[in-house]
Structures are given as C-alpha cells and as structure tokens.
Design a protein around this motif. Structure first.
Motif, mmCIF file in Angstrom:
data_model
loop_
_atom_site.group_PDB
_atom_site.id
_atom_site.type_symbol
_atom_site.label_atom_id
_atom_site.label_comp_id
_atom_site.label_asym_id
_atom_site.label_seq_id
_atom_site.Cartn_x
_atom_site.Cartn_y
_atom_site.Cartn_z
ATOM 1 N N PRO A 69 -48.461 -23.558 35.880
ATOM 2 C CA PRO A 69 -47.089 -23.075 35.721
ATOM 3 C C PRO A 69 -46.996 -22.001 34.644
ATOM 4 C CG PRO A 69 -47.339 -25.191 34.645
ATOM 5 C CD PRO A 69 -48.633 -24.938 35.373
ATOM 6 N N ILE A 70 -46.111 -21.041 34.854
ATOM 7 C CA ILE A 70 -45.800 -20.041 33.842
ATOM 8 C C ILE A 70 -44.451 -20.438 33.249
ATOM 9 C CG2 ILE A 70 -45.378 -17.602 33.382
ATOM 10 C CD1 ILE A 70 -47.136 -16.954 35.793
ATOM 11 N N ASP A 71 -44.427 -20.683 31.958
ATOM 12 C CA ASP A 71 -43.232 -21.209 31.307
ATOM 13 C C ASP A 71 -42.394 -20.075 30.731
ATOM 14 O OD1 ASP A 71 -43.898 -23.908 31.791
ATOM 15 O OD2 ASP A 71 -45.271 -23.907 30.078
ATOM 16 N N PHE A 72 -41.176 -19.956 31.236
ATOM 17 C CA PHE A 72 -40.232 -18.958 30.749
ATOM 18 C C PHE A 72 -39.104 -19.654 29.987
ATOM 19 C CE2 PHE A 72 -42.041 -16.859 34.542
ATOM 20 C CZ PHE A 72 -42.482 -15.673 33.966
ATOM 21 N N ASP A 73 -38.591 -18.967 28.986
ATOM 22 C CA ASP A 73 -37.489 -19.501 28.187
ATOM 23 C C ASP A 73 -36.160 -19.001 28.757
ATOM 24 O OD1 ASP A 73 -39.455 -20.508 26.473
ATOM 25 O OD2 ASP A 73 -39.398 -18.721 25.194
ATOM 26 N N GLY A 74 -35.288 -19.947 29.138
ATOM 27 C CA GLY A 74 -33.956 -19.577 29.563
ATOM 28 C C GLY A 74 -33.854 -18.999 30.955
ATOM 29 N N GLN A 99 -28.827 -13.500 39.964
ATOM 30 C CA GLN A 99 -29.195 -12.375 39.113
ATOM 31 C C GLN A 99 -30.709 -12.163 39.086
ATOM 32 O OE1 GLN A 99 -26.746 -10.511 37.948
ATOM 33 N NE2 GLN A 99 -25.199 -11.959 38.700
ATOM 34 N N ILE A 100 -31.127 -10.988 38.591
ATOM 35 C CA ILE A 100 -32.542 -10.636 38.468
ATOM 36 C C ILE A 100 -32.934 -10.664 37.001
ATOM 37 C CG2 ILE A 100 -34.281 -8.838 38.855
ATOM 38 C CD1 ILE A 100 -32.541 -7.823 41.189
ATOM 39 N N TYR A 101 -34.110 -11.235 36.740
ATOM 40 C CA TYR A 101 -34.631 -11.366 35.381
ATOM 41 C C TYR A 101 -36.022 -10.736 35.307
ATOM 42 C CZ TYR A 101 -30.882 -14.768 34.704
ATOM 43 O OH TYR A 101 -29.653 -15.378 34.619
ATOM 44 N N ARG A 102 -36.406 -10.301 34.114
ATOM 45 C CA ARG A 102 -37.734 -9.741 33.860
ATOM 46 C C ARG A 102 -38.399 -10.540 32.755
ATOM 47 N NH1 ARG A 102 -39.954 -5.498 30.392
ATOM 48 N NH2 ARG A 102 -41.633 -4.330 31.461
ATOM 49 N N GLY A 103 -39.653 -10.908 33.002
ATOM 50 C CA GLY A 103 -40.406 -11.638 31.998
ATOM 51 C C GLY A 103 -41.866 -11.255 32.026
ATOM 52 N N ALA A 104 -42.593 -11.617 30.988
ATOM 53 C CA ALA A 104 -44.030 -11.359 30.919
ATOM 54 C C ALA A 104 -44.777 -12.397 31.741
ATOM 55 C CB ALA A 104 -44.510 -11.388 29.473
ATOM 56 N N LEU A 105 -45.886 -11.989 32.342
ATOM 57 C CA LEU A 105 -46.678 -12.909 33.149
ATOM 58 C C LEU A 105 -47.309 -14.034 32.322
ATOM 59 C CD1 LEU A 105 -48.344 -10.402 35.617
ATOM 60 C CD2 LEU A 105 -46.673 -12.163 36.176
ATOM 61 N N LYS A 106 -47.332 -13.881 31.019
ATOM 62 C CA LYS A 106 -47.828 -14.958 30.159
ATOM 63 C C LYS A 106 -46.723 -15.955 29.823
ATOM 64 C CE LYS A 106 -46.976 -12.409 25.852
ATOM 65 N NZ LYS A 106 -47.610 -11.825 24.632
ATOM 66 N N GLY A 107 -45.494 -15.678 30.283
ATOM 67 C CA GLY A 107 -44.377 -16.555 29.992
ATOM 68 C C GLY A 107 -43.619 -16.117 28.756
ATOM 69 N N GLY A 108 -42.705 -16.991 28.294
ATOM 70 C CA GLY A 108 -41.901 -16.671 27.128
ATOM 71 C C GLY A 108 -40.486 -16.267 27.496
ATOM 72 N N PRO A 109 -39.833 -15.505 26.637
ATOM 73 C CA PRO A 109 -38.435 -15.132 26.886
ATOM 74 C C PRO A 109 -38.294 -14.189 28.071
ATOM 75 C CG PRO A 109 -39.291 -13.947 24.980
ATOM 76 C CD PRO A 109 -40.337 -14.958 25.356
ATOM 77 N N VAL A 110 -37.119 -14.208 28.694
ATOM 78 C CA VAL A 110 -36.804 -13.315 29.802
ATOM 79 C C VAL A 110 -35.568 -12.509 29.444
ATOM 80 C CG1 VAL A 110 -37.822 -14.794 31.567
ATOM 81 C CG2 VAL A 110 -35.394 -15.056 30.982
ATOM 82 N N GLU A 111 -35.397 -11.389 30.136
ATOM 83 C CA GLU A 111 -34.174 -10.604 30.000
ATOM 84 C C GLU A 111 -33.506 -10.503 31.368
ATOM 85 O OE1 GLU A 111 -34.571 -6.416 29.252
ATOM 86 O OE2 GLU A 111 -36.627 -6.356 30.030
ATOM 87 N N ARG A 112 -32.213 -10.675 31.386
ATOM 88 C CA ARG A 112 -31.441 -10.488 32.614
ATOM 89 C C ARG A 112 -31.150 -9.004 32.772
ATOM 90 N NH1 ARG A 112 -25.547 -13.337 33.845
ATOM 91 N NH2 ARG A 112 -24.730 -11.658 35.166
ATOM 92 N N VAL A 113 -31.477 -8.439 33.933
ATOM 93 C CA VAL A 113 -31.370 -6.990 34.109
ATOM 94 C C VAL A 113 -30.260 -6.593 35.070
ATOM 95 C CG1 VAL A 113 -33.798 -6.658 33.543
ATOM 96 C CG2 VAL A 113 -33.119 -6.900 35.944
ATOM 97 N N THR A 114 -29.593 -7.552 35.705
ATOM 98 C CA THR A 114 -28.430 -7.278 36.551
ATOM 99 C C THR A 114 -27.211 -7.967 35.948
ATOM 100 O OG1 THR A 114 -28.996 -9.168 37.956
ATOM 101 C CG2 THR A 114 -29.742 -6.976 38.678
#
Length: 289
Positions: A69-74, A99-114
């Motif tokens: 699993p890739i763990d994303f925050d939020g 909505q669409i989100y962008r995150g790193a493939l290593k996981g961590g925080p995401v940003e909502r882009v829409t």
C-alpha cells in the motif's frame, strides 16, 4: 460511491500482453481484493493499481512479493481513474468526493487540484505535465464532457459533439486528445473511438465497429494502442462481462494484431497501462471460479 469488491468466488488477475505476445501472461492473482486499472511506473519497475479505495504498488519482476500500500495523508477513497505525472515521482488520483488530488508515489501529503462542485474523472495528463484532461459531470444523469485545465486553474470544456465521452488522454506528442464517444450514433450507448486536436476541433472517428469501444490508450512511442471492446448494445462500461482487450497499430485502428478475451470490463483497462518501452501493457480480469 464506494469502492468495488469481489463477488463470492471471484478473483482479480493482472495480465501482461503486447504486440508481440500471442497470449498474455498472468503475473498476479488475488482473491482478497478487487484491484483495478494498472499504471506502469515510468522507471519500468512497478505497476500501480487501486483497490479498497487505496493505491497499491507491486514489483513487475517479483510480483510474488504482493501488493504494497502507498499511504497518503488526507486522501479520500479513490476510484480507478489515476494517471502518472510525467515527472515520474507523482501521481494524480480521482477520489470518491469527485475531486482530483496529486501526491508523491512514495506517499505522504496530497494536494487537491480541482475546486469546482462537480465530478472530475481524470484520464489524461499532458506530456509536459502542465494540464489535465478529465470527464466533467454535475451528476450521473447527464452526459460526460471533455474538460481541460491547469492544476488549480479554471477548466475549459471542449466541444466533442453530442453524446457522452470518456477516457480522454493526450497522444505522446501532445497534438491530439483521444477518447471514446457516443457522438457517431443515435443508438443508446455504442461508444466508438475518436480524437480531436489539442485545443479543439471536429471529432475524428478512428474506426467503425459493431462493438462498444472504450478507453483508447497509446503506447509511449505512439506506434500501438489498446482499447476494450464490450458486446454490442452495452450501456456504459459495466463490470463482469465477456469483453476483449485489443491491440492495434495506430496506423489502422480497424486492424487488431492481438485480441485477448476475458471476463471483466470496468477496472480492466480504465487508464493507460503501457510500459515505458512500448513493448507490453497490463490489464485486469475478474474470473468467477
């Protein structure tokens, strides 16, 4: 919306095929989770799939290691519309909140882009990474429209004629947007494959067929493409049907060089799953046994 689950006795199978493969090869199988929509990582090492509302990775060469699993925050639960950023280290994901989100493939925080109050079903990122192509819908009673935007920017709807569209993605050279559309027929459903110039223009039909054709995906070298063919009369792109994944040369979309029949549909090949070297691609089947 909620994430899909396997039916009693059903399996998720990840297969790899390609222009040179008369038969595809099974690389991963599980009865524990319904997984969908492989992306091939840009370094060629991994496949990325969604399942149980999350993103997962597994190594192509050592699939016995299983899903990680890739763990994303939020990040809300995601669906099967996820597309790699051309930088190779980020991914864009459509979530169950529309909505669409962008995150790193290593996981961590995401940003909502829409930010518009509507559904955004992502399918394409421009080759330079500056724009997104998605299906815009206020609700599920209306036909999907092709929309293009810069992350965090306003969207522009491109005219594709009448009828629902889905699966918009750019050609590798950025000149075209490919998609499936109901524009060419008055029959309910019966999607066909098409493209328009980047920036807009009249839709160009790629092939006329008796099947219901969805999700055209071009190889990185633009020499090949895949799509999924549903039986005639199919409405939308449902799960659990006898379908075909087809491989065609982009010089002639009406002439498949490989045809892989399988039990699947929704989740099989919703996003581009070609390997970086254009030699193979991944897809998912869901046999009941």
């Amino acid at each position: 919306m909620g994430y899909r689950v396997l039916r009693p006795g059903q399996r998720s199978q990840v297969w790899i095929g390609g222009p040179g493969a008369a038969a595809p090869g099974l690389v991963f199988e599980t009865r524990d989770m319904l997984i969908e929509a492989p992306n091939w990582s840009l370094d060629g090492s991994s496949l990325l799939v969604n399942g149980n509302g999350r993103l997962w990775r597994f190594d192509v060469d050592t699939p016995a290691n299983g899903l990680v699993p890739i763990d994303f925050d939020g990040l809300p639960d995601i669906n099967n519309d996820h597309v790699l950023d051309p930088d190779g280290i980020h991914i864009y994901m459509s979530a169950m909140d529309g909505q669409i989100y962008r995150g790193a493939l290593k996981g961590g925080p995401v940003e909502r882009v829409t930010h518009e109050d509507q559904w955004h079903f992502l399918h394409g990122v421009s080759p330079d990474g500056s724009r997104l192509a998605y299906v815009a819908m206020r609700d599920f009673s209306e036909a999907g429209k092709l929309a293009v935007m810069e992350p965090h920017g306003p969207s522009a709807v491109l005219d594709t004629g009448g009828g629902h569209i889905d699966g918009p993605e750019w050609s590798p050279d950025g000149r075209w947007i490919y998609f499936n559309t109901e524009h060419f027929t008055r029959d309910p459903g019966h999607a066909q494959l098409a493209r328009i110039p980047d920036g807009g223009g009249a839709p160009e039909r790629l092939a006329a067929s008796g099947t219901v054709d969805w999700f055209p995906h071009l190889s990185p070298d633009a020499q090949w493409a895949t799509y999924i063919a549903f039986p005639a009369g199919t409405l939308g792109h449902p799960e659990d049907l006898e379908v075909e994944v087809r491989v065609v040369p982009t010089s002639d979309w009406s002439a498949p060089v490989r045809t892989y029949p399988l039990f699947g549909g929704q989740g099989t090949i919703n996003v581009n799953s070609w390997s970086p070297d254009s030699s193979r691609f991944a897809f998912v089947a869901y046999p009941l046994s």
